[in-house]
Design an enzyme around this catalytic site. Structure first.
Site, PDB file in Angstrom:
ATOM      1  N   THR A 119     101.512  67.011 -89.953  1.00 29.69           N
ATOM      2  CA  THR A 119     102.121  65.686 -89.853  1.00 29.69           C
ATOM      3  C   THR A 119     101.811  64.810 -91.067  1.00 29.69           C
ATOM      4  O   THR A 119     100.752  64.974 -91.698  1.00 29.69           O
ATOM      5  CB  THR A 119     101.598  64.987 -88.577  1.00 29.69           C
ATOM      6  OG1 THR A 119     101.885  63.602 -88.641  1.00 29.69           O
ATOM      7  CG2 THR A 119     100.089  65.148 -88.401  1.00 29.69           C
ATOM      8  N   ASP A 120     102.687  63.859 -91.336  1.00 29.31           N
ATOM      9  CA  ASP A 120     102.425  62.883 -92.419  1.00 29.31           C
ATOM     10  C   ASP A 120     101.215  62.013 -92.108  1.00 29.31           C
ATOM     11  O   ASP A 120     100.664  61.363 -93.001  1.00 29.31           O
ATOM     12  CB  ASP A 120     103.667  62.008 -92.677  1.00 29.31           C
ATOM     13  CG  ASP A 120     104.156  61.225 -91.470  1.00 29.31           C
ATOM     14  OD1 ASP A 120     103.579  61.360 -90.371  1.00 29.31           O
ATOM     15  OD2 ASP A 120     105.139  60.466 -91.625  1.00 29.31           O
ATOM     16  N   GLU A 121     100.799  61.980 -90.823  1.00 28.14           N
ATOM     17  CA  GLU A 121      99.702  61.079 -90.442  1.00 28.14           C
ATOM     18  C   GLU A 121      98.374  61.494 -91.062  1.00 28.14           C
ATOM     19  O   GLU A 121      97.426  60.715 -91.070  1.00 28.14           O
ATOM     20  CB  GLU A 121      99.616  60.979 -88.915  1.00 28.14           C
ATOM     21  CG  GLU A 121     100.910  60.448 -88.338  1.00 28.14           C
ATOM     22  CD  GLU A 121     100.857  60.040 -86.876  1.00 28.14           C
ATOM     23  OE1 GLU A 121      99.793  59.634 -86.404  1.00 28.14           O
ATOM     24  OE2 GLU A 121     101.912  60.134 -86.221  1.00 28.14           O
ATOM     25  N   TYR A 143      93.923  61.661 -83.260  1.00 28.98           N
ATOM     26  CA  TYR A 143      95.017  62.637 -83.393  1.00 28.98           C
ATOM     27  C   TYR A 143      95.134  63.118 -84.837  1.00 28.98           C
ATOM     28  O   TYR A 143      95.051  64.315 -85.132  1.00 28.98           O
ATOM     29  CB  TYR A 143      96.354  62.028 -82.925  1.00 28.98           C
ATOM     30  CG  TYR A 143      97.566  62.806 -83.413  1.00 28.98           C
ATOM     31  CD1 TYR A 143      97.799  64.111 -82.985  1.00 28.98           C
ATOM     32  CD2 TYR A 143      98.467  62.237 -84.323  1.00 28.98           C
ATOM     33  CE1 TYR A 143      98.899  64.837 -83.454  1.00 28.98           C
ATOM     34  CE2 TYR A 143      99.560  62.954 -84.791  1.00 28.98           C
ATOM     35  CZ  TYR A 143      99.772  64.249 -84.358  1.00 28.98           C
ATOM     36  OH  TYR A 143     100.852  64.965 -84.825  1.00 28.98           O
ATOM     37  N   LYS A 147      94.336  66.797 -86.716  1.00 30.06           N
ATOM     38  CA  LYS A 147      95.383  67.531 -87.449  1.00 30.06           C
ATOM     39  C   LYS A 147      94.915  67.782 -88.885  1.00 30.06           C
ATOM     40  O   LYS A 147      95.171  68.839 -89.455  1.00 30.06           O
ATOM     41  CB  LYS A 147      96.703  66.737 -87.452  1.00 30.06           C
ATOM     42  CG  LYS A 147      97.394  66.615 -86.110  1.00 30.06           C
ATOM     43  CD  LYS A 147      97.852  67.942 -85.526  1.00 30.06           C
ATOM     44  CE  LYS A 147      99.009  68.567 -86.285  1.00 30.06           C
ATOM     45  NZ  LYS A 147      99.465  69.826 -85.622  1.00 30.06           N
TER      46      LYS A 147
HETATM   47  P1  NAD Z   1     104.764  68.039 -77.911  1.00 27.67           P
HETATM   48  O1  NAD Z   1     103.617  67.215 -77.419  1.00 27.67           O
HETATM   49  O2  NAD Z   1     106.144  67.756 -77.454  1.00 27.67           O
HETATM   50  O3  NAD Z   1     104.498  69.597 -77.585  1.00 27.67           O
HETATM   51  C1  NAD Z   1     103.266  70.205 -77.760  1.00 27.67           C
HETATM   52  C2  NAD Z   1     103.364  71.589 -77.121  1.00 27.67           C
HETATM   53  O4  NAD Z   1     102.098  72.250 -77.304  1.00 27.67           O
HETATM   54  C3  NAD Z   1     103.616  71.540 -75.619  1.00 27.67           C
HETATM   55  O5  NAD Z   1     104.550  72.534 -75.257  1.00 27.67           O
HETATM   56  C4  NAD Z   1     102.255  71.838 -75.014  1.00 27.67           C
HETATM   57  O6  NAD Z   1     102.315  72.449 -73.727  1.00 27.67           O
HETATM   58  C5  NAD Z   1     101.691  72.784 -76.054  1.00 27.67           C
HETATM   59  N1  NAD Z   1     100.225  72.812 -76.046  1.00 27.67           N
HETATM   60  C6  NAD Z   1      99.372  71.751 -76.024  1.00 27.67           C
HETATM   61  N2  NAD Z   1      98.104  72.180 -76.028  1.00 27.67           N
HETATM   62  C7  NAD Z   1      98.150  73.541 -76.070  1.00 27.67           C
HETATM   63  C8  NAD Z   1      97.167  74.554 -76.116  1.00 27.67           C
HETATM   64  N3  NAD Z   1      95.873  74.251 -76.104  1.00 27.67           N
HETATM   65  N4  NAD Z   1      97.566  75.837 -76.170  1.00 27.67           N
HETATM   66  C9  NAD Z   1      98.892  76.157 -76.170  1.00 27.67           C
HETATM   67  N5  NAD Z   1      99.857  75.246 -76.116  1.00 27.67           N
HETATM   68  C10 NAD Z   1      99.501  73.943 -76.072  1.00 27.67           C
HETATM   69  O7  NAD Z   1     104.641  67.972 -79.490  1.00 27.67           O
HETATM   70  P2  NAD Z   1     105.747  67.954 -80.631  1.00 27.67           P
HETATM   71  O8  NAD Z   1     106.151  66.552 -80.864  1.00 27.67           O
HETATM   72  O9  NAD Z   1     106.767  68.987 -80.356  1.00 27.67           O
HETATM   73  O10 NAD Z   1     104.851  68.383 -81.881  1.00 27.67           O
HETATM   74  C11 NAD Z   1     104.733  69.761 -82.260  1.00 27.67           C
HETATM   75  C12 NAD Z   1     103.902  69.853 -83.524  1.00 27.67           C
HETATM   76  O11 NAD Z   1     104.507  69.099 -84.571  1.00 27.67           O
HETATM   77  C13 NAD Z   1     102.490  69.310 -83.370  1.00 27.67           C
HETATM   78  O12 NAD Z   1     101.606  70.162 -84.065  1.00 27.67           O
HETATM   79  C14 NAD Z   1     102.551  67.944 -84.034  1.00 27.67           C
HETATM   80  O13 NAD Z   1     101.296  67.579 -84.558  1.00 27.67           O
HETATM   81  C15 NAD Z   1     103.569  68.188 -85.122  1.00 27.67           C
HETATM   82  N6  NAD Z   1     104.344  67.013 -85.553  1.00 27.67           N
HETATM   83  C16 NAD Z   1     104.950  66.211 -84.642  1.00 27.67           C
HETATM   84  C17 NAD Z   1     105.714  65.135 -85.082  1.00 27.67           C
HETATM   85  C18 NAD Z   1     106.427  64.226 -84.110  1.00 27.67           C
HETATM   86  O14 NAD Z   1     106.959  63.198 -84.524  1.00 27.67           O
HETATM   87  N7  NAD Z   1     106.523  64.551 -82.836  1.00 27.67           N
HETATM   88  C19 NAD Z   1     105.842  64.888 -86.456  1.00 27.67           C
HETATM   89  C20 NAD Z   1     105.210  65.744 -87.369  1.00 27.67           C
HETATM   90  C21 NAD Z   1     104.466  66.813 -86.900  1.00 27.67           C
HETATM   91  P1  TYD Z   2     104.826  56.950 -81.637  1.00 29.09           P
HETATM   92  O1  TYD Z   2     106.170  57.367 -81.150  1.00 29.09           O
HETATM   93  O2  TYD Z   2     103.678  56.947 -80.679  1.00 29.09           O
HETATM   94  O3  TYD Z   2     104.516  57.808 -82.935  1.00 29.09           O
HETATM   95  P2  TYD Z   2     103.328  57.655 -84.044  1.00 29.09           P
HETATM   96  O4  TYD Z   2     102.283  56.756 -83.512  1.00 29.09           O
HETATM   97  O5  TYD Z   2     102.860  59.070 -84.138  1.00 29.09           O
HETATM   98  O6  TYD Z   2     103.999  57.141 -85.274  1.00 29.09           O
HETATM   99  O7  TYD Z   2     104.954  55.474 -82.199  1.00 29.09           O
HETATM  100  C1  TYD Z   2     105.882  55.146 -83.219  1.00 29.09           C
HETATM  101  C2  TYD Z   2     105.710  53.687 -83.561  1.00 29.09           C
HETATM  102  O8  TYD Z   2     106.102  52.900 -82.422  1.00 29.09           O
HETATM  103  C3  TYD Z   2     104.283  53.304 -83.859  1.00 29.09           C
HETATM  104  O9  TYD Z   2     104.270  52.319 -84.883  1.00 29.09           O
HETATM  105  C4  TYD Z   2     103.782  52.699 -82.562  1.00 29.09           C
HETATM  106  C5  TYD Z   2     105.033  52.052 -81.986  1.00 29.09           C
HETATM  107  N1  TYD Z   2     105.119  51.999 -80.504  1.00 29.09           N
HETATM  108  C6  TYD Z   2     105.399  50.776 -79.875  1.00 29.09           C
HETATM  109  O10 TYD Z   2     105.591  49.730 -80.520  1.00 29.09           O
HETATM  110  N2  TYD Z   2     105.474  50.751 -78.512  1.00 29.09           N
HETATM  111  C7  TYD Z   2     105.261  51.855 -77.748  1.00 29.09           C
HETATM  112  O11 TYD Z   2     105.314  51.756 -76.494  1.00 29.09           O
HETATM  113  C8  TYD Z   2     104.980  53.106 -78.412  1.00 29.09           C
HETATM  114  C9  TYD Z   2     104.749  54.355 -77.619  1.00 29.09           C
HETATM  115  C10 TYD Z   2     104.924  53.120 -79.789  1.00 29.09           C
END
Ligand code: NAD
Ligand code: TYD
Length: 331
Positions: A119-121, A143, A147
């Site tokens: 992630t960019d975070e 988080y 990562k």
């Molecule tokens: P999500 O929370 O929707 O899904 C996570 C999945 O991992 C779920 O299916 C969960 O059951 C599974 N999981 C959790 N713990 C586990 C474990 N211990 N063993 C096996 N499976 C497990 O997440 P997402 O948004 O699809 O993110 C997927 C990946 O992409 C993550 O690594 C996240 O850090 C990364 N990512 C997410 C975003 C975003 O905006 N959502 C952006 C950049 C990177």
């Molecule tokens: P989020 O979807 O939790 O992603 P991330 O924290 O990984 O960027 O949040 C996106 C942005 O939205 C973040 O600046 C926090 C804000 N946010 C709210 O303002 N209200 C909410 O209820 C949530 C869940 C997030």
């Protein structure tokens, strides 16, 4: 290709699995613990074309059971929600760091290519400009810290053992099948239901929005073309502050703008994320979906797919919501 996809029942992982099974004809095994965020509903379109193993990535037995025959491991599995990591970090350490270690060991034993979804975070917040792969790592939340730890471990397996690793770091994703604890699906479902729309702080935090199918293609691209030991950023084409995102969702959902409510800010809230994707673009990847189009598609998908989110809004999510926001969702 024969792939082990960990976390393939989640939001981004399932989008990747659908893409690989449908468009590439890959043989996919999904290993997923099925936490609250993992759902077999996300895989129902490809259920007959893949093998599914329920298990945790931190469990070496489950990993050994599912990895047989794979040529590469793609790891999406993670605890992913910043707010949950602030309330209770422990599970993030176990899954994101320990789990990654177990997968790396399994890949090393078998000499497999390994792609870590990141992630960019990990770069922290940036006021101006965009992060490149050379930017220092400065995570803010439990988080992003876990990562980052995982990314460093992945790199160490390349440098120390010569494991063929690639890291792909995405910016904020949005699109169909995203669990409604994250900003965009939470606001869409609340707007459709007439629930209040809780904006943290002044709503001026900026995110670099990436449509989920673009990230899935970016990961596929890094898997196929990425150089071992390298990191590739995969950022969205547009940036937008949270209040503008929420106002647009209100319009698209036909909701009342008075539902918007400013609430106490998240502790340690990163102000702005922004990624340069020049390195992945040089390999031939390009984001296809602009934010305006992707947001319209996403609102339409949630409007049309109550079968998917109905059980979530009536289950354990309600308790999470009440605990976190101090108010109940409408029945
Ligand atoms: P999500 O929370 O929707 O899904 C996570 C999945 O991992 C779920 O299916 C969960 O059951 C599974 N999981 C959790 N713990 C586990 C474990 N211990 N063993 C096996 N499976 C497990 O997440 P997402 O948004 O699809 O993110 C997927 C990946 O992409 C993550 O690594 C996240 O850090 C990364 N990512 C997410 C975003 C975003 O905006 N959502 C952006 C950049 C990177
Ligand atoms: P989020 O979807 O939790 O992603 P991330 O924290 O990984 O960027 O949040 C996106 C942005 O939205 C973040 O600046 C926090 C804000 N946010 C709210 O303002 N209200 C909410 O209820 C949530 C869940 C997030």
């Amino acid at each position: 290709m024969r792939l082990l996809v960990c976390g393939g029942a989640g939001f981004i992982g399932s989008t990747f699995v659908r893409l690989r099974a449908r468009e590439c004809g890959d043989q996919v095994t999904v290993l997923d613990k099925l936490t609250y965020a993992g759902r077999l509903e996300n895989l129902q379109e490809v259920r007959d074309d893949i093998r599914f193993v329920q298990g945790a990535i931190e469990d070496p037995v489950a990993v050994a059971e599912s990895i047989g025959g794979a040529e590469a491991v793609v790891n999406f599995a993670a605890e992913t929600h910043v707010d949950r990591s602030i309330a209770d970090p422990e599970g993030f350490i176990v899954t994101n760091m320990q789990g990654t270690h177990v997968l790396l060991e399994a890949a090393r034993e078998r000499g497999l290519r390994y792609l870590q979804v990141s992630t960019d975070e990990v770069y922290g917040s940036i006021d101006d400009g965009s992060f490149t792969e050379q930017s220092p790592l400065a995570p803010s939340s439990p988080y992003s810290a876990t990562k980052t730890g995982a990314d460093l471990l992945v790199s160490s397996y390349f440098h120390t053992y010569g494991l063929e690793t690639v890291i792909c770091r995405g910016s904020n994703n949005y699109g169909p099948h995203q669990y409604p604890e994250k900003l965009i699906p939470l606001m869409i479902l609340n707007a459709l239901a007439g629930d209040r729309l809780p904006v943290y702080g002044d709503g001026g935090n900026v995110r670099n929005w990436l449509f989920v199918e673009d990230f899935a293609r970016g990961i596929a691209h890094a898997l196929a073309h990425g150089r071992p030991g390298e990191v590739y950023n995969c950022g969205g084409p547009d940036e937008c502050d949270n209040l503008t995102v929420v106002r647009r969702i209100v319009e698209l959902a036909g909701a009342d703008p008075d539902l918007i409510e400013f609430v106490t800010d998240r502790p340690g809230h990163d102000r702005r994320y922004s990624l340069s994707s020049a390195k992945l673009e040089a390999l031939g990847w390009q984001a296809r979906v602009r934010f305006e189009e992707g947001l319209e598609r996403t609102v339409a998908w949630y409007r049309d797919n109550e079968w998917w989110w109905g059980p979530i809004r009536s289950g354990g999510y309600r308790e999470y919501y009440e605990r976190h926001y101090g108010r109940a969702l409408k029945a």
